[in-house]
Design a protein around this motif. Sequence first.
Motif, PDB file in Angstrom:
ATOM      1  N   GLY A  69      22.985   4.583  -1.464  1.00  0.00           N
ATOM      2  CA  GLY A  69      22.438   3.856  -2.612  1.00  0.00           C
ATOM      3  C   GLY A  69      21.629   2.635  -2.213  1.00  0.00           C
ATOM      4  O   GLY A  69      21.554   1.653  -2.960  1.00  0.00           O
ATOM      5  N   GLU A  70      21.000   2.682  -1.033  1.00  0.00           N
ATOM      6  CA  GLU A  70      20.250   1.515  -0.531  1.00  0.00           C
ATOM      7  C   GLU A  70      18.952   1.291  -1.314  1.00  0.00           C
ATOM      8  O   GLU A  70      18.169   2.232  -1.505  1.00  0.00           O
ATOM      9  N   GLY A  71      18.710   0.047  -1.682  1.00  0.00           N
ATOM     10  CA  GLY A  71      17.530  -0.285  -2.468  1.00  0.00           C
ATOM     11  C   GLY A  71      16.224  -0.268  -1.678  1.00  0.00           C
ATOM     12  O   GLY A  71      15.147  -0.226  -2.274  1.00  0.00           O
ATOM     13  N   TRP A  72      16.296  -0.273  -0.338  1.00  0.00           N
ATOM     14  CA  TRP A  72      15.062  -0.311   0.448  1.00  0.00           C
ATOM     15  C   TRP A  72      14.391   1.059   0.548  1.00  0.00           C
ATOM     16  O   TRP A  72      13.255   1.162   0.991  1.00  0.00           O
ATOM     17  N   VAL A  73      15.098   2.111   0.113  1.00  0.00           N
ATOM     18  CA  VAL A  73      14.521   3.450   0.306  1.00  0.00           C
ATOM     19  C   VAL A  73      13.252   3.620  -0.526  1.00  0.00           C
ATOM     20  O   VAL A  73      12.226   4.098  -0.031  1.00  0.00           O
ATOM     21  N   TRP A  74      13.309   3.208  -1.784  1.00  0.00           N
ATOM     22  CA  TRP A  74      12.142   3.400  -2.660  1.00  0.00           C
ATOM     23  C   TRP A  74      10.901   2.683  -2.121  1.00  0.00           C
ATOM     24  O   TRP A  74       9.847   3.327  -1.965  1.00  0.00           O
ATOM     25  N   PRO A  75      10.962   1.377  -1.790  1.00  0.00           N
ATOM     26  CA  PRO A  75       9.745   0.762  -1.241  1.00  0.00           C
ATOM     27  C   PRO A  75       9.277   1.425   0.051  1.00  0.00           C
ATOM     28  O   PRO A  75       8.063   1.532   0.291  1.00  0.00           O
ATOM     29  N   LEU A  76      10.201   1.879   0.889  1.00  0.00           N
ATOM     30  CA  LEU A  76       9.777   2.539   2.135  1.00  0.00           C
ATOM     31  C   LEU A  76       9.078   3.866   1.829  1.00  0.00           C
ATOM     32  O   LEU A  76       8.064   4.219   2.455  1.00  0.00           O
ATOM     33  N   VAL A  77       9.598   4.583   0.840  1.00  0.00           N
ATOM     34  CA  VAL A  77       8.979   5.866   0.465  1.00  0.00           C
ATOM     35  C   VAL A  77       7.576   5.634  -0.112  1.00  0.00           C
ATOM     36  O   VAL A  77       6.635   6.355   0.215  1.00  0.00           O
ATOM     37  N   THR A  78       7.428   4.593  -0.937  1.00  0.00           N
ATOM     38  CA  THR A  78       6.089   4.342  -1.500  1.00  0.00           C
ATOM     39  C   THR A  78       5.109   4.005  -0.386  1.00  0.00           C
ATOM     40  O   THR A  78       3.963   4.448  -0.401  1.00  0.00           O
ATOM     41  N   GLU A  79       5.561   3.246   0.598  1.00  0.00           N
ATOM     42  CA  GLU A  79       4.694   2.867   1.721  1.00  0.00           C
ATOM     43  C   GLU A  79       4.321   4.121   2.532  1.00  0.00           C
ATOM     44  O   GLU A  79       3.173   4.331   2.912  1.00  0.00           O
ATOM     45  N   LEU A  80       5.327   4.970   2.774  1.00  0.00           N
ATOM     46  CA  LEU A  80       5.107   6.216   3.513  1.00  0.00           C
ATOM     47  C   LEU A  80       4.064   7.083   2.813  1.00  0.00           C
ATOM     48  O   LEU A  80       3.128   7.592   3.448  1.00  0.00           O
ATOM     49  N   VAL A  81       4.220   7.241   1.511  1.00  0.00           N
ATOM     50  CA  VAL A  81       3.309   8.118   0.775  1.00  0.00           C
ATOM     51  C   VAL A  81       1.888   7.546   0.801  1.00  0.00           C
ATOM     52  O   VAL A  81       0.916   8.267   1.000  1.00  0.00           O
ATOM     53  N   HIS A  82       1.786   6.230   0.652  1.00  0.00           N
ATOM     54  CA  HIS A  82       0.453   5.619   0.679  1.00  0.00           C
ATOM     55  C   HIS A  82      -0.191   5.767   2.058  1.00  0.00           C
ATOM     56  O   HIS A  82      -1.352   6.156   2.180  1.00  0.00           O
ATOM     57  N   THR A  83       0.562   5.495   3.106  1.00  0.00           N
ATOM     58  CA  THR A  83       0.046   5.638   4.470  1.00  0.00           C
ATOM     59  C   THR A  83      -0.447   7.062   4.701  1.00  0.00           C
ATOM     60  O   THR A  83      -1.513   7.283   5.274  1.00  0.00           O
ATOM     61  N   HIS A  84       0.326   8.017   4.242  1.00  0.00           N
ATOM     62  CA  HIS A  84      -0.011   9.415   4.504  1.00  0.00           C
ATOM     63  C   HIS A  84      -1.215   9.911   3.721  1.00  0.00           C
ATOM     64  O   HIS A  84      -1.812  10.920   4.084  1.00  0.00           O
ATOM     65  N   ARG A  85      -1.599   9.179   2.679  1.00  0.00           N
ATOM     66  CA  ARG A  85      -2.840   9.555   1.977  1.00  0.00           C
ATOM     67  C   ARG A  85      -4.035   9.399   2.915  1.00  0.00           C
ATOM     68  O   ARG A  85      -5.077  10.030   2.714  1.00  0.00           O
ATOM     69  N   ARG A 113       7.764  12.787  -4.726  1.00  0.00           N
ATOM     70  CA  ARG A 113       6.942  13.233  -5.865  1.00  0.00           C
ATOM     71  C   ARG A 113       6.635  12.063  -6.795  1.00  0.00           C
ATOM     72  O   ARG A 113       5.528  11.904  -7.274  1.00  0.00           O
ATOM     73  N   ARG A 114       7.662  11.242  -7.054  1.00  0.00           N
ATOM     74  CA  ARG A 114       7.477  10.098  -7.954  1.00  0.00           C
ATOM     75  C   ARG A 114       6.490   9.098  -7.340  1.00  0.00           C
ATOM     76  O   ARG A 114       5.595   8.604  -8.022  1.00  0.00           O
ATOM     77  N   ALA A 115       6.631   8.841  -6.051  1.00  0.00           N
ATOM     78  CA  ALA A 115       5.731   7.890  -5.385  1.00  0.00           C
ATOM     79  C   ALA A 115       4.298   8.418  -5.388  1.00  0.00           C
ATOM     80  O   ALA A 115       3.346   7.671  -5.619  1.00  0.00           O
ATOM     81  N   ARG A 116       4.130   9.714  -5.150  1.00  0.00           N
ATOM     82  CA  ARG A 116       2.772  10.286  -5.170  1.00  0.00           C
ATOM     83  C   ARG A 116       2.154  10.134  -6.556  1.00  0.00           C
ATOM     84  O   ARG A 116       0.981   9.793  -6.696  1.00  0.00           O
ATOM     85  N   ALA A 117       2.954  10.393  -7.593  1.00  0.00           N
ATOM     86  CA  ALA A 117       2.434  10.296  -8.957  1.00  0.00           C
ATOM     87  C   ALA A 117       2.045   8.853  -9.277  1.00  0.00           C
ATOM     88  O   ALA A 117       1.000   8.597  -9.886  1.00  0.00           O
ATOM     89  N   GLU A 118       2.870   7.907  -8.826  1.00  0.00           N
ATOM     90  CA  GLU A 118       2.574   6.501  -9.143  1.00  0.00           C
ATOM     91  C   GLU A 118       1.339   6.019  -8.378  1.00  0.00           C
ATOM     92  O   GLU A 118       0.522   5.269  -8.912  1.00  0.00           O
ATOM     93  N   TRP A 119       1.183   6.454  -7.118  1.00  0.00           N
ATOM     94  CA  TRP A 119      -0.019   6.069  -6.360  1.00  0.00           C
ATOM     95  C   TRP A 119      -1.264   6.682  -6.991  1.00  0.00           C
ATOM     96  O   TRP A 119      -2.327   6.077  -7.019  1.00  0.00           O
ATOM     97  N   GLN A 120      -1.090   7.880  -7.512  1.00  0.00           N
ATOM     98  CA  GLN A 120      -2.247   8.549  -8.116  1.00  0.00           C
ATOM     99  C   GLN A 120      -2.726   7.792  -9.347  1.00  0.00           C
ATOM    100  O   GLN A 120      -3.928   7.709  -9.610  1.00  0.00           O
ATOM    101  N   VAL A 121      -1.781   7.198 -10.090  1.00  0.00           N
ATOM    102  CA  VAL A 121      -2.159   6.384 -11.249  1.00  0.00           C
ATOM    103  C   VAL A 121      -2.784   5.070 -10.773  1.00  0.00           C
ATOM    104  O   VAL A 121      -3.816   4.620 -11.285  1.00  0.00           O
ATOM    105  N   ALA A 122      -2.163   4.444  -9.762  1.00  0.00           N
ATOM    106  CA  ALA A 122      -2.629   3.128  -9.308  1.00  0.00           C
ATOM    107  C   ALA A 122      -3.971   3.224  -8.591  1.00  0.00           C
ATOM    108  O   ALA A 122      -4.852   2.390  -8.786  1.00  0.00           O
ATOM    109  N   LEU A 123      -4.114   4.222  -7.754  1.00  0.00           N
ATOM    110  CA  LEU A 123      -5.332   4.399  -6.951  1.00  0.00           C
ATOM    111  C   LEU A 123      -5.739   5.867  -7.009  1.00  0.00           C
ATOM    112  O   LEU A 123      -5.447   6.625  -6.079  1.00  0.00           O
ATOM    113  N   PRO A 124      -6.383   6.277  -8.087  1.00  0.00           N
ATOM    114  CA  PRO A 124      -6.710   7.706  -8.229  1.00  0.00           C
ATOM    115  C   PRO A 124      -7.565   8.195  -7.064  1.00  0.00           C
ATOM    116  O   PRO A 124      -8.492   7.510  -6.653  1.00  0.00           O
ATOM    117  N   ASP A 125      -7.181   9.341  -6.532  1.00  0.00           N
ATOM    118  CA  ASP A 125      -7.917   9.938  -5.422  1.00  0.00           C
ATOM    119  C   ASP A 125      -7.881  11.446  -5.616  1.00  0.00           C
ATOM    120  O   ASP A 125      -6.862  12.079  -5.371  1.00  0.00           O
TER     121      ASP A 125
END
Length: 143
Positions: A62-78, A127-139
Amino acid sequence: MSDAASMEASLIAVADADIRLPLFERFFAAFPGRRASFISIDAASRRMTDETLQMMFGLAKGEGWVWPLVTELVHTHRAYGPLPIAEYDAFIDMTVVELGIAAGAAWTAGCAASWQEQAEALKAMIRRARAEWQVALPDPVTA
Ligand code: HEM
């Protein structure tokens, strides 16, 4: 035993093993065209394997750092070009498969179920991080 405790037991069991090269060979066998995406398989495989395991273990606790790390990972991988969600799913599933092979007797049915449950949670978070990045920075390329 809790999810986190049985997962930790399997991580301890593989402490002296190196699952990353078998994992990457398994991944490239399924996606041969991807080998060329990597400048350094040796460098990337250390962090990709380690962080995938950390994220699943973190989710179990239940660690809170997972979500920010996942968002960073998904953005980097774009930046690495179009990366179908099926490749993320496969990489995560294959990480669990290789861990199971290396863990031997520590790989109980309960342990396998715990890892699989967190693998599904990580896939959903990606999936959630990809969807949120797509809204924030459509590509349209990486949509
Ligand atoms: C949960 C899954 C994943 C995690 C945690 C993850 C993590 C990482 C990290 C931390 C790096 C930086 C490595 C470094 O610079 O040392 C990286 C690089 C990279 N990842 Fe992933 N990754 C994941 C899934 C994937 C998938 C499915 C692919 C598809 C091929 C991929 C392709 C790449 C590529 C091409 C690089 C750049 C490697 C290079 O420049 O040599 N990743 N990844």
